[in-house]
Design a protein around this motif. Structure first.
Motif, mmCIF file in Angstrom:
data_model
loop_
_atom_site.group_PDB
_atom_site.id
_atom_site.type_symbol
_atom_site.label_atom_id
_atom_site.label_comp_id
_atom_site.label_asym_id
_atom_site.label_seq_id
_atom_site.Cartn_x
_atom_site.Cartn_y
_atom_site.Cartn_z
ATOM 1 N N ARG A 103 1.197 -0.919 0.146
ATOM 2 C CA ARG A 103 -0.540 0.137 0.044
ATOM 3 C C ARG A 103 1.069 1.156 -0.064
ATOM 4 O O ARG A 103 1.958 1.063 0.663
ATOM 5 C CB ARG A 103 -0.769 -0.040 1.096
ATOM 6 C CG ARG A 103 -2.185 -0.586 1.629
ATOM 7 C CD ARG A 103 -3.082 -0.873 2.656
ATOM 8 N NE ARG A 103 -2.042 -1.610 3.623
ATOM 9 C CZ ARG A 103 -2.981 -1.654 5.018
ATOM 10 N NH1 ARG A 103 -3.824 -0.734 4.997
ATOM 11 N NH2 ARG A 103 -1.921 -2.220 6.143
ATOM 12 N N GLY A 104 0.628 2.099 -0.984
ATOM 13 C CA GLY A 104 1.488 3.666 -0.919
ATOM 14 C C GLY A 104 1.697 3.736 -1.864
ATOM 15 O O GLY A 104 3.044 4.995 -2.035
ATOM 16 N N TYR A 105 2.249 2.709 -2.718
ATOM 17 C CA TYR A 105 3.289 3.175 -4.186
ATOM 18 C C TYR A 105 2.558 3.821 -4.693
ATOM 19 O O TYR A 105 1.187 4.537 -4.522
ATOM 20 C CB TYR A 105 3.196 1.309 -4.537
ATOM 21 C CG TYR A 105 2.404 1.485 -5.072
ATOM 22 C CD1 TYR A 105 1.872 1.194 -6.501
ATOM 23 C CD2 TYR A 105 1.540 -0.114 -4.696
ATOM 24 C CE1 TYR A 105 0.516 0.165 -7.491
ATOM 25 C CE2 TYR A 105 0.622 -0.630 -4.983
ATOM 26 C CZ TYR A 105 0.303 -0.468 -6.608
ATOM 27 O OH TYR A 105 -0.842 -0.782 -6.366
ATOM 28 N N TYR A 106 3.195 4.612 -5.921
ATOM 29 C CA TYR A 106 3.273 5.314 -6.810
ATOM 30 C C TYR A 106 3.203 4.801 -7.984
ATOM 31 O O TYR A 106 4.500 3.828 -8.694
ATOM 32 C CB TYR A 106 4.168 6.546 -6.949
ATOM 33 C CG TYR A 106 3.773 7.524 -5.776
ATOM 34 C CD1 TYR A 106 3.130 8.534 -5.680
ATOM 35 C CD2 TYR A 106 4.520 7.672 -4.434
ATOM 36 C CE1 TYR A 106 3.342 10.014 -4.720
ATOM 37 C CE2 TYR A 106 4.716 8.497 -3.249
ATOM 38 C CZ TYR A 106 3.877 9.472 -3.837
ATOM 39 O OH TYR A 106 3.623 10.646 -2.765
ATOM 40 N N ARG A 107 2.472 4.324 -9.293
ATOM 41 C CA ARG A 107 2.513 4.013 -10.703
ATOM 42 C C ARG A 107 1.905 5.548 -11.585
ATOM 43 O O ARG A 107 0.996 5.124 -11.444
ATOM 44 C CB ARG A 107 1.628 2.614 -10.265
ATOM 45 C CG ARG A 107 2.119 1.701 -11.432
ATOM 46 C CD ARG A 107 1.771 0.077 -11.219
ATOM 47 N NE ARG A 107 2.118 -0.139 -12.212
ATOM 48 C CZ ARG A 107 1.257 -0.772 -12.985
ATOM 49 N NH1 ARG A 107 -0.504 0.045 -12.263
ATOM 50 N NH2 ARG A 107 1.993 -1.594 -13.854
ATOM 51 N N SER B 13 11.888 -3.359 -12.497
ATOM 52 C CA SER B 13 11.220 -2.539 -11.247
ATOM 53 C C SER B 13 9.943 -3.019 -10.700
ATOM 54 O O SER B 13 9.323 -4.468 -11.495
ATOM 55 C CB SER B 13 10.780 -1.438 -11.725
ATOM 56 O OG SER B 13 10.375 -1.239 -12.814
ATOM 57 N N ILE B 14 9.711 -3.106 -9.208
ATOM 58 C CA ILE B 14 8.433 -3.500 -8.615
ATOM 59 C C ILE B 14 7.456 -3.078 -10.592
ATOM 60 O O ILE B 14 6.262 -3.908 -10.190
ATOM 61 C CB ILE B 14 7.840 -3.214 -7.057
ATOM 62 C CG1 ILE B 14 10.302 -3.786 -6.979
ATOM 63 C CG2 ILE B 14 7.201 -3.946 -6.520
ATOM 64 C CD1 ILE B 14 9.708 -5.335 -6.419
ATOM 65 N N GLU B 15 7.355 -1.543 -9.898
ATOM 66 C CA GLU B 15 5.578 -1.309 -10.127
ATOM 67 C C GLU B 15 5.600 -1.363 -11.228
ATOM 68 O O GLU B 15 4.469 -1.646 -12.001
ATOM 69 C CB GLU B 15 6.125 0.460 -10.264
ATOM 70 C CG GLU B 15 6.325 1.060 -8.629
ATOM 71 C CD GLU B 15 7.748 0.751 -7.795
ATOM 72 O OE1 GLU B 15 7.277 1.411 -6.990
ATOM 73 O OE2 GLU B 15 7.838 0.164 -8.677
ATOM 74 N N ASN B 16 6.120 -1.004 -12.414
ATOM 75 C CA ASN B 16 5.595 -1.763 -13.571
ATOM 76 C C ASN B 16 6.793 -2.618 -14.901
ATOM 77 O O ASN B 16 6.437 -3.050 -15.908
ATOM 78 C CB ASN B 16 5.915 0.013 -14.854
ATOM 79 C CG ASN B 16 4.339 1.016 -14.442
ATOM 80 O OD1 ASN B 16 3.633 0.461 -14.755
ATOM 81 N ND2 ASN B 16 5.041 2.026 -14.325
ATOM 82 N N GLN B 17 6.883 -3.535 -13.623
ATOM 83 C CA GLN B 17 8.010 -4.055 -14.612
ATOM 84 C C GLN B 17 9.128 -3.785 -15.050
ATOM 85 O O GLN B 17 9.519 -4.256 -16.672
ATOM 86 C CB GLN B 17 7.431 -5.800 -14.903
ATOM 87 C CG GLN B 17 6.198 -6.051 -13.583
ATOM 88 C CD GLN B 17 5.479 -5.357 -13.091
ATOM 89 O OE1 GLN B 17 5.065 -5.258 -13.870
ATOM 90 N NE2 GLN B 17 5.386 -5.077 -12.905
ATOM 91 N N ALA C 62 10.324 12.258 7.614
ATOM 92 C CA ALA C 62 10.501 11.109 6.896
ATOM 93 C C ALA C 62 10.193 10.277 7.727
ATOM 94 O O ALA C 62 9.883 10.079 8.855
ATOM 95 C CB ALA C 62 12.239 11.444 6.992
ATOM 96 N N HIS C 63 8.927 9.574 6.572
ATOM 97 C CA HIS C 63 8.422 8.205 7.897
ATOM 98 C C HIS C 63 8.732 6.747 6.442
ATOM 99 O O HIS C 63 8.572 7.527 5.546
ATOM 100 C CB HIS C 63 6.939 8.555 8.037
ATOM 101 C CG HIS C 63 5.976 9.306 7.008
ATOM 102 N ND1 HIS C 63 5.784 8.594 5.647
ATOM 103 C CD2 HIS C 63 6.219 10.909 6.882
ATOM 104 C CE1 HIS C 63 5.278 9.930 5.604
ATOM 105 N NE2 HIS C 63 5.451 10.428 5.706
ATOM 106 N N THR C 64 7.847 5.751 6.720
ATOM 107 C CA THR C 64 7.208 4.789 5.347
ATOM 108 C C THR C 64 6.423 5.054 5.120
ATOM 109 O O THR C 64 5.370 6.253 5.329
ATOM 110 C CB THR C 64 6.811 3.536 6.557
ATOM 111 O OG1 THR C 64 8.100 3.008 7.154
ATOM 112 C CG2 THR C 64 6.412 2.480 5.549
ATOM 113 N N VAL C 65 6.930 5.103 3.420
ATOM 114 C CA VAL C 65 6.001 5.254 2.267
ATOM 115 C C VAL C 65 4.999 4.159 2.069
ATOM 116 O O VAL C 65 4.045 3.790 1.299
ATOM 117 C CB VAL C 65 6.696 6.378 1.353
ATOM 118 C CG1 VAL C 65 5.633 6.716 -0.230
ATOM 119 C CG2 VAL C 65 7.327 7.518 1.881
ATOM 120 N N VAL C 66 5.671 3.034 1.768
ATOM 121 C CA VAL C 66 5.106 2.298 1.397
ATOM 122 C C VAL C 66 5.165 1.202 2.317
ATOM 123 O O VAL C 66 5.984 0.909 2.996
ATOM 124 C CB VAL C 66 6.080 1.533 -0.089
ATOM 125 C CG1 VAL C 66 5.246 0.472 -0.398
ATOM 126 C CG2 VAL C 66 5.862 2.243 -1.098
#
Length: 575
Positions: free
Chosen positions: A17-21, A85-89, A236-240
């Protein structure tokens, strides 16, 4: 192409949760690469910070890339599938900019492997107009970039929140003007905090030692470390959010930098000055974390030094959350902090005296005395904690045999105290060989002879193994001495790294050094002259080498240096 590998990356993304794509082709593609596993990398707060910083821009699509597990690496190699990559391979070679996060020297070998897996030219000099710009940041890049000088196009010197926006603006401007790759590198080299190693010539004398560092046309004489002045402007904190991490916490940074002046600590010198976030900003981040129901992991050089730590603990527990800390100091820990950790389920309290004798703690300016250790242990026992851990270093400058005996004696007396107080748990000693790091007073000193360190380890284990519930864990000396070369090496070490990669990786490093005409002993065991030029001296951390050398002389004399204070101008960082 192995489509099963692609599917596995999609499944990994689906658990987050919280990723950018962003749709491909709408923004500049930036690969943020952590040269270790996803499990390790997703616990790195710096990666989360830069990931959000870049994706909040309107012109960058930042995607994450991690080192695959060993069995997956074989599949990438056997099927000739490029690292994705993780988001879009997205294959690594398709990104315009590739940015590595460098936290540990042993990950340098992974950097080369990942570039090769990603179908990106490993040598910086071989990359042409259509190849990605390869950059690196993080602690290792800031302290001594030279061992990767033949691989990385540009290094971020200092804190990314300051440097990265300006770097991306400069890169976009270079592209808009249609600059050649060479012109673009000269252009970004003038961004404060960007170091382009190809624009500096290193000359050596007839003994093979560094004699001069000369900037070429268009390069600044020095590259000055950049740092955030107001931490509240950069939460500064956890994003994903993912459960698949080494530390399954919601990370929040309370402070940055340290003013304790421990003479062995590279972070203490290179992250000055000490800065605290306001309690209001941190508590807002705690409230944002409520939706994830994760333990709060407080990050900072020494959490117990945070001036409002007791109020922060009450806030976290008052929200029904549990907490953990990256570190604390035995001389500033409070009962409220220890109680909060115990209520959060902490089973082992960790203290870091670093040395067993008062003399050695004076040498390194640790500021921790035995009474602090016993007081912190008593706080832990009173809170219901039954297990304790000590961090210890072996091979410190000016160390003598009696200092090893002092470690054994201290461990026995602390165990006696545990038993006296009814704590029947385990006392664990985590013991590491000391590596003199750049930009510290000990940069002039050699590493202790490996045989001495191995004998000290053996003696400690033999002396303490008969004592029930004392465990001695030691770091591999072999790996530590490779780290020593990578931490202190010049840019000729890059040639050895490249050769070691061709020969199979870290296990071939010693052989690669020899084949490159370099001596491991020269980097590890030679004491440097006061005036000797270090490979990292084209970087400016804000203080002078004279200041560091004075600290070395004070270490020899066992003289203390008091912590930073408002209005202090001793080292020069504060102006």
């Amino acid at each position: 192409m192995d489509f099963e590998l692609k599917r596995e990356l999609k499944e990994l993304l689906a658990g987050e949760r919280g990723y950018y794509r962003y749709p491909m082709g709408t923004r500049t593609p930036f690969a943020l690469v952590y040269p270790n596993s996803y499990f390790v990398g997703m616990s790195n707060l710096g990666l989360h910070i830069i990931y959000e910083l870049l994706n909040m821009r309107d012109d960058v699509a930042c995607e994450r890339v991690f080192l695959p597990e060993r069995k997956e690496i074989k599949r990438y190699e056997n099927t000739r599938t490029p690292l994705m990559s993780i988001e879009n391979q997205t294959p690594l070679y398709e990104f315009s900019v590739i940015g590595f996060v460098l936290s540990f020297e042993m990950d340098y070998f992974n950097v080369l492997q990942m570039l090769e897996l990603g179908k990106v030219k490993v040598k910086a000099a071989d990359r042409g107009e259509r190849d990605p710009l390869v950059i690196a940041g993080g602690p290792c890049a800031t302290f001594n970039p030279e061992p990767l000088a033949g691989v990385i196009d540009a290094f971020i010197i200092g804190e990314g929140e300051v440097v990265m926006p300006a770097l991306m603006d400069a890169w976009n401007e270079a592209k808009r003007q249609g600059m050649s790759r060479a012109d673009m590198l000269r252009f970004i080299a003038n961004v404060p905090g960007v170091y382009v190693p190809a624009l500096y010539e290193h000359r050596y004398d007839d003994k093979g030692r560094l004699a001069a560092i000369e900037p070429l046309d268009g390069a600044p004489a020095k590259v000055t470390r950049q740092w955030v002045q107001d931490l509240d402007a950069h939460p500064a904190h956890t994003v994903v959010i993912t459960d698949n991490t080494e530390f399954n916490f919601y990370l929040i940074e309370t402070a940055r930098g340290c003013g304790r002046h421990c003479r062995f600590c590279m972070a203490g010198y290179c992250f000055r000055r000490p800065r605290n976030r306001s309690l209001g900003v941190i508590t807002r981040e705690v409230k944002e974390a409520l939706q994830y129901n994760k333990r709060i992991g407080l990050m900072g050089a020494a959490i117990s030094d945070y001036p409002e730590i007791n109020d922060l603990c009450k806030e976290i527990l008052g929200e029904g959350l549990s907490m953990s800390v990256a570190s604390f100091r035995a001389d500033s820990v409070t009962q409220d902090l220890v109680d909060s950790l115990a209520q959060s389920g902490l089973k082992t309290l960790t203290m870091a005296p670093e040395a067993g004798s008062r003399r050695m703690r004076a040498v390194i300016n640790k500021g921790i005395e035995e009474e602090h250790l016993f007081n912190a242990m008593e706080m832990g026992i009173d809170a219901g904690i039954r297990n304790f851990r000590l961090y210890i270093m072996i091979g410190l400058p000016f160390e003598q045999e009696e200092d090893i005996e002092a470690i054994i004696d201290l461990a026995n007396r602390l165990k006696d105290y545990m038993e006296e107080k009814g704590a029947k748990g385990t006392l664990t000693l985590s013991v590491n060989p000391f590596i003199p790091k750049p930009f510290t007073p000990f940069q002039w000193k050699p590493m202790a002879d490996r045989k001495y360190v191995e004998q000290a380890f053996k003696h400690m284990m033999q002396s303490l193994r008969k004592r029930k519930n004392i465990i001695v864990n030691v770091e591999s000396p072999k790996e530590a001495y490779v780290q020593g070369v990578l931490a202190r090496g010049d840019r000729r070490v890059a040639d050895a790294l490249l050769l070691a990669h061709e020969l199979g990786g870290s296990k071939a490093f010693k052989r690669a050094l020899k084949e490159c005409g370099l001596s491991m002993d020269e980097y590890l065991y030679r004491e440097r002259d006061e005036a000797e030029l270090f490979p990292w001296e084209q970087l400016d951390m804000g203080f002078t080498r004279e200041y560091l050398y004075e600290e070395l002389e004070k270490a020899d004399a066992q003289k203390p240096t008091i912590p930073c204070f408002d209005g202090c101008h001793r080292c020069g960082v504060c102006g």
